[in-house]
Design a protein around this motif. Structure first.
Motif, PDB file in Angstrom:
ATOM      1  N   ALA A 223      45.236  34.050  41.540  1.00 57.26           N
ATOM      2  CA  ALA A 223      45.709  35.020  42.530  1.00 57.26           C
ATOM      3  C   ALA A 223      46.349  36.213  41.838  1.00 57.26           C
ATOM      4  O   ALA A 223      46.207  37.351  42.290  1.00 57.26           O
ATOM      5  N   LYS A 226      44.429  39.323  41.029  1.00 63.20           N
ATOM      6  CA  LYS A 226      44.186  40.233  42.158  1.00 63.20           C
ATOM      7  C   LYS A 226      42.726  40.667  42.251  1.00 63.20           C
ATOM      8  O   LYS A 226      42.407  41.840  42.416  1.00 63.20           O
ATOM      9  N   THR A 228      39.601  38.976  44.286  1.00 67.22           N
ATOM     10  CA  THR A 228      39.218  37.817  45.094  1.00 67.22           C
ATOM     11  C   THR A 228      37.806  37.332  44.773  1.00 67.22           C
ATOM     12  O   THR A 228      37.494  36.171  45.005  1.00 67.22           O
ATOM     13  N   VAL A 231      38.473  34.840  42.162  1.00 61.88           N
ATOM     14  CA  VAL A 231      39.032  33.627  42.784  1.00 61.88           C
ATOM     15  C   VAL A 231      37.892  32.787  43.361  1.00 61.88           C
ATOM     16  O   VAL A 231      37.808  31.570  43.143  1.00 61.88           O
ATOM     17  N   SER A 232      37.005  33.460  44.064  1.00 61.97           N
ATOM     18  CA  SER A 232      35.910  32.778  44.728  1.00 61.97           C
ATOM     19  C   SER A 232      34.975  32.107  43.716  1.00 61.97           C
ATOM     20  O   SER A 232      34.583  30.950  43.885  1.00 61.97           O
TER      21      SER A 232
ATOM     22  N   ALA B 223      40.001  32.905  49.221  1.00 60.67           N
ATOM     23  CA  ALA B 223      39.505  34.088  48.515  1.00 60.67           C
ATOM     24  C   ALA B 223      38.836  35.039  49.495  1.00 60.67           C
ATOM     25  O   ALA B 223      38.949  36.264  49.361  1.00 60.67           O
ATOM     26  N   SER B 224      38.170  34.475  50.512  1.00 60.87           N
ATOM     27  CA  SER B 224      37.440  35.337  51.448  1.00 60.87           C
ATOM     28  C   SER B 224      38.401  36.138  52.334  1.00 60.87           C
ATOM     29  O   SER B 224      37.986  37.099  52.978  1.00 60.87           O
ATOM     30  N   LYS B 226      40.664  37.867  51.115  1.00 59.65           N
ATOM     31  CA  LYS B 226      40.878  39.057  50.276  1.00 59.65           C
ATOM     32  C   LYS B 226      42.327  39.541  50.316  1.00 59.65           C
ATOM     33  O   LYS B 226      42.594  40.736  50.466  1.00 59.65           O
ATOM     34  N   THR B 228      45.489  38.567  47.920  1.00 59.28           N
ATOM     35  CA  THR B 228      45.909  37.672  46.829  1.00 59.28           C
ATOM     36  C   THR B 228      47.338  37.159  47.023  1.00 59.28           C
ATOM     37  O   THR B 228      47.686  36.115  46.488  1.00 59.28           O
ATOM     38  N   VAL B 231      46.747  34.036  48.856  1.00 62.44           N
ATOM     39  CA  VAL B 231      46.233  33.015  47.933  1.00 62.44           C
ATOM     40  C   VAL B 231      47.391  32.396  47.157  1.00 62.44           C
ATOM     41  O   VAL B 231      47.518  31.172  47.037  1.00 62.44           O
TER      42      VAL B 231
END
Lengths: 424, 424
Positions: A223, A226, A228, A231-232, B223-224, B226, B228, B231
């Motif tokens: 996270a 920054k 995403t 992250v995904s 993550a989706s 968006k 952070t 998250v």
């Protein structure tokens, strides 16, 4: 050479064009090379044809790729002929990453801290293979033009980017160790064998919690990047680790002899994490989708090559003689590439596999068939092909005249060769 | 009333001002109310003084807060006197969330799918307490002015926001179920008790993998969104779940009688997930830090109240008589608030606790002390105080004249009362 590498890379891309792993090449012998780009779901129904088709094709690819690694090494910078040690090249930075990892896994509760630190302690860190690949990749795709121009504090920005890339290496290692901890949680059958894993020392539950703790720390670190998309990517890699492990645990008898099932599982269990983290490195650098995909392809093919050789070594050990390895896979009923190739030559081996390997005589019988087959050799050839595809991805990266960039690329290519020539 | 609620909210904020849980109030008796805002690390060394200090203080707070819930209910909208059923209010949306959850946990591998779905099947979803709270919170803090003006496709935007808030509810439920799966992975001692949890049905390893799968799906869903910060919040909540569980597993003898340790553990295990997800709902709406903190405080205090009543019910069951509960905590050697309060009155109970509860006679002895003490009553009072602080947080939200907003606020307040009056 760059053109050859790019052509080969296009071939390899076809195999990753679906979220489901598509096995590599299914075009029959003697077809023109352009048809190699077609893909096909490998199906258990017509396995021999597909694997034979594949064997012929990858022999062609393999020949075309002969020594592509050395070609990249010498052509990138003909002045430097000596082999690079990939690990030495990033040794200092690996120490930084290792120290940061140790500080990241500090937990409030002492037992949790000692469980989470278990694999990060000095001396217990393993080869640090993944961080090495990722740090080399970060340099290999370094492109200062993507970053802010020099007059806007380029040093800070460059350092920041490097720190973020190091973060990916740390996150990847945390996810890897978390998966080790959870994979080692024994079911009853395993417990009887009394393996000295963390769960054995501290109990199943603490091993589970320590793994969860690492995953949550990895997620917090993710996270903080920054981004995403990153992250995904990494969350998908975790999902793939879980999926691969479950596929291995719950293989049905008809899946046990399927090369497609085996390659899917291998991608999920071994190649997904390194390939997606290589891609994450490229995304953080601000690269195009194409470069990100080359980074992904390098990781994927390196991971597949690594696992294929692992499967060979399980049969041969450090020697090249059959039966000298730990035979751990086959004794656990896990069927890997060497046996799958042997089945193509000796279909009667299929019924031996179906009987399972609780009886040691069955293991001996399977080994006998394997010895008479080309299974080990074909697995090595398949590993070599993937190693060469990994090298080809590096060869397809945008040209650079930066010495550090070229050195890291050579080191990544050298890694592909080490992976397939290793004996342990 | 709003002013009272805000003053009380400031008091409650002090207890969350550190990442380490600070136990509530430590000022001695008869000090003026403003000193109530000071906080103090509760230490086992001077426990009796602190808990007594706390008891006096929370009695004052408790009196000040008497029926604050009903006051909010009637003052927010005097025309509506009837009690709301919080669950009915969001029933339709809960079905949407439940269906989406079932579709989100579909896995490629059948065994993994059936393990991951285990707690999401119709009939096995539980009370859906967390999604209810989160959907109510989403409406309770709804502020159309934060969203784009009407001429820019407000409906889409409003629907999008709601979908994102529903996502938080789904993610929270996935994390909750993942923690259930992992908490149930038995160590050797527990396995002998033969509890019929998922790990018992499918084996430890599959329970671990299913939990990991849910965590990775939660991470992909996060993550989706968006965002952070969201998250990071949710990843911290996972870390807290792990920390709380480990604290409970590894309690040392000197920690067993510490109210500070108990409250920290309770926050981590029960209150952190709901409080951080309430905060996430507010952040996604685009609220200020202050409103996000009120949402967090509601969740935290509701979670603490819930667990304190759970601890009471473990002793009393559905009746109000002592010893009619399952006594599961004390038999597992887990010391909760009622016993901790009883120790304040009867310090000799501490040595009984130190001997452990493997011997049923020791359990009986502890129950005898508990029956003679105010332990149960004081735990109920503490739960009531937290429930009232939760209501106070709702009362401190920016004023609104939107009927749906007010209805959801009343429902959230109603939930605090249900939590402390429930008998199961």
């Amino acid at each position: 050479m760059v053109l050859l590498a790019r052509a080969l890379h296009r071939i390899s891309r076809a195999s990753a064009s679906s979220s489901r792993y598509r096995w590599l090449f299914s075009s029959p012998q003697n077809q023109p090379p352009q048809l190699l780009q077609s893909t096909h779901f490998y199906s258990p129904v017509d396995s021999s044809q597909k694997v034979l088709g594949c064997r012929v094709i990858y022999s062609w690819v393999s020949n075309a790729l002969t020594n592509v690694g050395e070609q990249i090494q010498s052509q990138s910078n003909p002045a430097v002929e000596e082999k690079l040690d990939p690990f030495s090249l990033v040794a200092d930075e690996l120490s930084v990453v290792a120290n940061r990892l140790r500080s990241m896994v500090v937990a409030e509760v002492p037992k949790l801290a000692s469980a989470a630190e278990y694999f990060f302690k000095i001396g217990a860190e393993g080869k640090r293979f993944r961080p090495t690949v990722l740090l080399l990749m970060a340099t290999a795709i370094d492109a200062p033009t993507l970053r802010p121009p020099p007059h806007t504090a380029v040093n800070t920005s460059s350092m920041e980017l490097r720190t973020r890339q190091q973060s990916v290496a740390e996150i990847t290692e945390m996810i890897h160790v978390a998966s080790l901890l959870h994979d080692d949680v024994l079911d009853d059958a395993d417990r009887r064998r009394g393996i000295g894993s963390l769960n054995f020392l501290m109990g199943n539950k603490l091993a589970v919690l320590a793994g969860d703790f690492l995953l949550s720390r990895a997620c917090v670190a993710l996270a903080s990047l920054k981004n995403t998309e990153v992250v995904s990517l990494m969350a998908r890699a975790v999902e793939h680790l879980v999926t691969g492990e479950t596929m291995q645990m719950t293989t049905k008898s008809e899946q046990r002899c399927s090369m497609d099932y085996y390659m899917q599982k291998t991608y999920y269990k071994t190649a997904s994490l390194i390939s997606n983290s290589c891609k994450a490195i490229a995304l953080l650098t601000g690269h195009t989708a194409e470069v990100a995909m080359l980074a992904y392809d390098y990781g994927k093919n390196l991971g597949l090559a690594f696992q294929l050789i692992d499967d060979v070594l399980d049969f041969t050990g450090t020697s090249s003689s059959l039966g000298k390895g730990s035979l751990s896979d086959i004794r656990h009923g896990i069927i890997t590439a060497p046996i799958l190739f042997a089945i193509e030559e000796f279909p009667e081996l299929r019924s031996i596999v179906a009987r399972g390997f609780d009886n040691p005589a069955n293991v001996d019988l399977a080994l006998e068939y394997l010895g008479r087959s080309q299974g080990i050799q074909r697995t090595r050839e398949l590993a070599t092909m993937h190693a060469n595809l990994a090298s080809a991805a590096i060869g397809s990266l945008p040209e650079s005249d930066d010495e550090n960039v070229l050195k890291s690329r050579r080191a990544l290519v050298e890694l592909t060769q080490r992976v397939i020539t290793r004996t342990k």
